[in-house]
Design a protein around this motif. Structure first.
Motif, PDB file in Angstrom:
ATOM      1  N   ASP A  73      46.604  46.804  49.800  1.00  0.00           N
ATOM      2  CA  ASP A  73      47.834  46.059  49.529  1.00  0.00           C
ATOM      3  C   ASP A  73      48.060  44.962  50.565  1.00  0.00           C
ATOM      4  O   ASP A  73      48.689  43.939  50.262  1.00  0.00           O
ATOM      5  N   ALA A  74      47.549  45.167  51.775  1.00  0.00           N
ATOM      6  CA  ALA A  74      47.772  44.172  52.835  1.00  0.00           C
ATOM      7  C   ALA A  74      47.116  42.839  52.478  1.00  0.00           C
ATOM      8  O   ALA A  74      47.667  41.774  52.792  1.00  0.00           O
ATOM      9  N   ILE A  75      45.950  42.889  51.815  1.00  0.00           N
ATOM     10  CA  ILE A  75      45.275  41.641  51.433  1.00  0.00           C
ATOM     11  C   ILE A  75      46.084  40.889  50.393  1.00  0.00           C
ATOM     12  O   ILE A  75      46.260  39.668  50.471  1.00  0.00           O
ATOM     13  N   VAL A  76      46.606  41.623  49.418  1.00  0.00           N
ATOM     14  CA  VAL A  76      47.415  40.991  48.376  1.00  0.00           C
ATOM     15  C   VAL A  76      48.697  40.419  48.972  1.00  0.00           C
ATOM     16  O   VAL A  76      49.121  39.295  48.644  1.00  0.00           O
ATOM     17  N   GLU A  77      49.335  41.175  49.871  1.00  0.00           N
ATOM     18  CA  GLU A  77      50.573  40.702  50.486  1.00  0.00           C
ATOM     19  C   GLU A  77      50.324  39.483  51.357  1.00  0.00           C
ATOM     20  O   GLU A  77      51.134  38.547  51.387  1.00  0.00           O
ATOM     21  N   LYS A  81      50.095  36.464  49.176  1.00  0.00           N
ATOM     22  CA  LYS A  81      51.415  36.026  48.710  1.00  0.00           C
ATOM     23  C   LYS A  81      52.183  35.315  49.820  1.00  0.00           C
ATOM     24  O   LYS A  81      52.907  34.344  49.572  1.00  0.00           O
ATOM     25  N   ILE A  82      52.038  35.791  51.058  1.00  0.00           N
ATOM     26  CA  ILE A  82      52.702  35.126  52.185  1.00  0.00           C
ATOM     27  C   ILE A  82      52.174  33.708  52.356  1.00  0.00           C
ATOM     28  O   ILE A  82      52.929  32.776  52.698  1.00  0.00           O
ATOM     29  N   ASP A  83      50.890  33.511  52.101  1.00  0.00           N
ATOM     30  CA  ASP A  83      50.293  32.183  52.216  1.00  0.00           C
ATOM     31  C   ASP A  83      50.628  31.287  51.034  1.00  0.00           C
ATOM     32  O   ASP A  83      50.178  30.134  50.984  1.00  0.00           O
ATOM     33  N   GLY A  84      51.379  31.813  50.064  1.00  0.00           N
ATOM     34  CA  GLY A  84      51.819  30.992  48.936  1.00  0.00           C
ATOM     35  C   GLY A  84      50.974  31.114  47.687  1.00  0.00           C
ATOM     36  O   GLY A  84      51.162  30.339  46.737  1.00  0.00           O
ATOM     37  N   ALA A  85      50.054  32.039  47.637  1.00  0.00           N
ATOM     38  CA  ALA A  85      49.208  32.200  46.453  1.00  0.00           C
ATOM     39  C   ALA A  85      49.988  32.872  45.328  1.00  0.00           C
ATOM     40  O   ALA A  85      50.759  33.803  45.563  1.00  0.00           O
ATOM     41  N   GLY A  86      49.773  32.410  44.108  1.00  0.00           N
ATOM     42  CA  GLY A  86      50.394  33.028  42.949  1.00  0.00           C
ATOM     43  C   GLY A  86      49.634  34.266  42.500  1.00  0.00           C
ATOM     44  O   GLY A  86      48.588  34.615  43.049  1.00  0.00           O
ATOM     45  N   GLU A  87      50.157  34.902  41.462  1.00  0.00           N
ATOM     46  CA  GLU A  87      49.548  36.143  40.987  1.00  0.00           C
ATOM     47  C   GLU A  87      48.146  35.902  40.428  1.00  0.00           C
ATOM     48  O   GLU A  87      47.211  36.641  40.745  1.00  0.00           O
ATOM     49  N   LEU A 113      42.249  36.151  40.793  1.00  0.00           N
ATOM     50  CA  LEU A 113      40.949  35.525  40.573  1.00  0.00           C
ATOM     51  C   LEU A 113      40.153  35.355  41.856  1.00  0.00           C
ATOM     52  O   LEU A 113      38.936  35.582  41.871  1.00  0.00           O
ATOM     53  N   LYS A 114      40.812  34.962  42.936  1.00  0.00           N
ATOM     54  CA  LYS A 114      40.097  34.601  44.158  1.00  0.00           C
ATOM     55  C   LYS A 114      39.950  35.744  45.155  1.00  0.00           C
ATOM     56  O   LYS A 114      39.051  35.722  45.991  1.00  0.00           O
ATOM     57  N   ILE A 115      40.820  36.743  45.070  1.00  0.00           N
ATOM     58  CA  ILE A 115      40.798  37.818  46.063  1.00  0.00           C
ATOM     59  C   ILE A 115      40.465  39.163  45.435  1.00  0.00           C
ATOM     60  O   ILE A 115      39.575  39.883  45.901  1.00  0.00           O
ATOM     61  N   VAL A 116      41.169  39.523  44.375  1.00  0.00           N
ATOM     62  CA  VAL A 116      41.012  40.865  43.795  1.00  0.00           C
ATOM     63  C   VAL A 116      39.676  40.998  43.071  1.00  0.00           C
ATOM     64  O   VAL A 116      38.949  41.982  43.275  1.00  0.00           O
ATOM     65  N   LEU A 117      39.328  40.049  42.215  1.00  0.00           N
ATOM     66  CA  LEU A 117      38.094  40.166  41.439  1.00  0.00           C
ATOM     67  C   LEU A 117      36.830  40.230  42.303  1.00  0.00           C
ATOM     68  O   LEU A 117      35.948  41.050  42.029  1.00  0.00           O
ATOM     69  N   PRO A 118      36.688  39.387  43.342  1.00  0.00           N
ATOM     70  CA  PRO A 118      35.486  39.532  44.182  1.00  0.00           C
ATOM     71  C   PRO A 118      35.362  40.894  44.851  1.00  0.00           C
ATOM     72  O   PRO A 118      34.248  41.364  45.097  1.00  0.00           O
ATOM     73  N   LEU A 119      36.495  41.546  45.138  1.00  0.00           N
ATOM     74  CA  LEU A 119      36.460  42.875  45.738  1.00  0.00           C
ATOM     75  C   LEU A 119      36.249  43.982  44.708  1.00  0.00           C
ATOM     76  O   LEU A 119      36.028  45.135  45.082  1.00  0.00           O
ATOM     77  N   SER A 120      36.329  43.625  43.436  1.00  0.00           N
ATOM     78  CA  SER A 120      36.306  44.640  42.373  1.00  0.00           C
ATOM     79  C   SER A 120      35.037  44.593  41.548  1.00  0.00           C
ATOM     80  O   SER A 120      35.006  45.141  40.447  1.00  0.00           O
ATOM     81  N   LEU A 121      33.981  43.959  42.046  1.00  0.00           N
ATOM     82  CA  LEU A 121      32.743  43.849  41.272  1.00  0.00           C
ATOM     83  C   LEU A 121      32.134  45.200  40.892  1.00  0.00           C
ATOM     84  O   LEU A 121      31.629  45.346  39.782  1.00  0.00           O
ATOM     85  N   PRO A 122      32.129  46.219  41.783  1.00  0.00           N
ATOM     86  CA  PRO A 122      31.577  47.519  41.349  1.00  0.00           C
ATOM     87  C   PRO A 122      32.337  48.120  40.164  1.00  0.00           C
ATOM     88  O   PRO A 122      31.711  48.613  39.218  1.00  0.00           O
TER      89      PRO A 122
END
Length: 306
Positions: free
Chosen positions: A177-181, A184-190, A195-204
């Motif tokens: 959750d810290a990565i997602v938060e 969001k603090i840096d201004g990224a939308g959902e 697309l840029k953070i969650v999906l690359p970590l979820s390839l397996p």
């Protein structure tokens, strides 16, 4: 004291050469037992039909033959067209399935999503109850108007509640959750975060769900039986089943058939079944190397890490 614990830990993880050889042999035997049934099916498909009827199933038949494959490939245009339909359905369906399942699973995995409990229960209920075959047929064919279209082979299998639960668990355990938060603090939308953070970590996890969806679309024949009457849209599995049904019908009604007895006996009934299995299975085997890199990691989702 600390050095003694480290030594015990190293001894626990250390395997001697003898045990390593034994475990490799056991793993090799187990792998051979897994592969052997398919190899035996290939051998039977290459056996002469008369030799098979006389000698039974053997690893080294007395006479080899390609007649079963020749019999199937006599309708080469139909076979290639069915292969094309199945490949198109598998590729398009897997992509759509991954998009829908990944978005749904990500939404219900976030604790900040207000309706995560409702949509989680909604997905689980579909695993326990369904409308039945007749209401499903009416919705797909009449309400949605998908009968005799390629979408009738894609959309009914696009969503799977079990896959949603697997991917939701993967998001919850493998995406901090810290990565997602921080995003969001840096201004990224959902969507940017997804697309840029969650999906690359979820390839397996995505590779595991992608492999399951690919197998589901490739092996599906029931939807074609229900919704497809156009011969140009018949997928591979359904077409092979129709060939087998035709062979059985001719064999069972040989007395009333205008074909000669020699022609009827020349039809490779048993070997053609095995050839159909090979033709239906062999292409999908090549999909495993593309997913193998992430497949083990996806299966061990939620495992305890040291």
């Amino acid at each position: 004291m600390a050095s003694g614990k480290k030594r015990k830990k190293r001894d626990f993880h250390h395997i001697s050469r003898g045990w390593n050889a034994v475990l490799n042999v056991v793993a090799g035997v187990f792998a051979f037992l897994c592969v052997f049934p398919f190899l035996f099916v290939v051998i039977i498909s290459l056996t002469d039909e008369k030799t098979l009827a006389r000698d039974g199933y053997r690893l080294l038949p007395a006479q080899w033959s390609l007649e079963a494959y020749r019999f199937i490939f006599r309708t080469s245009d139909t076979l290639l067209r069915s292969y094309g339909v199945t490949i198109a359905v598998t590729v398009i369906g897997t992509v759509i399935s991954l998009i829908l399942i990944s978005l749904y699973a990500y939404a219900i995995s976030r604790k900040s999503f207000r309706y995560r409990r409702f949509f989680s229960i909604f997905a689980i209920l579909t695993m326990l109850f369904n409308g039945g075959m007749i209401p499903t047929y009416m919705v797909v064919s009449q309400l949605l108007g998908l009968k005799d279209t390629i979408w009738a082979l894609i959309l009914p299998l696009a969503m799977n509640a079990f896959y949603i639960m697997i991917l939701r668990t993967f998001y919850s355990t493998s995406v901090p959750d810290a990565i997602v938060e921080s995003a969001k603090i840096d201004g990224a939308g959902e969507f940017y975060t997804f697309l840029k953070i969650v999906l690359p970590l979820s390839l397996p996890g995505l590779a595991t769900i992608g492999l399951f969806s690919t197998l589901g679309y490739w092996n599906d024949w029931f939807n074609a039986l229900l919704y497809i009457d156009n011969p140009n849209l018949v997928p591979l599995q359904s077409m092979l089943m129709r060939i087998e049904s035709s062979i059985q019908f001719i064999q069972q009604n040989s007395q009333n058939s205008s074909m000669s007895l020699a022609a009827l006996q020349s039809i490779p009934q048993d070997t053609s079944r095995m050839a159909m299995v090979v033709l239906a299975t062999l292409p999908i085997i090549f999909a495993y190397p593309f997913f193998q890199r992430y497949f083990v990691q996806g299966l061990t989702v939620g495992a305890v890490k040291e």
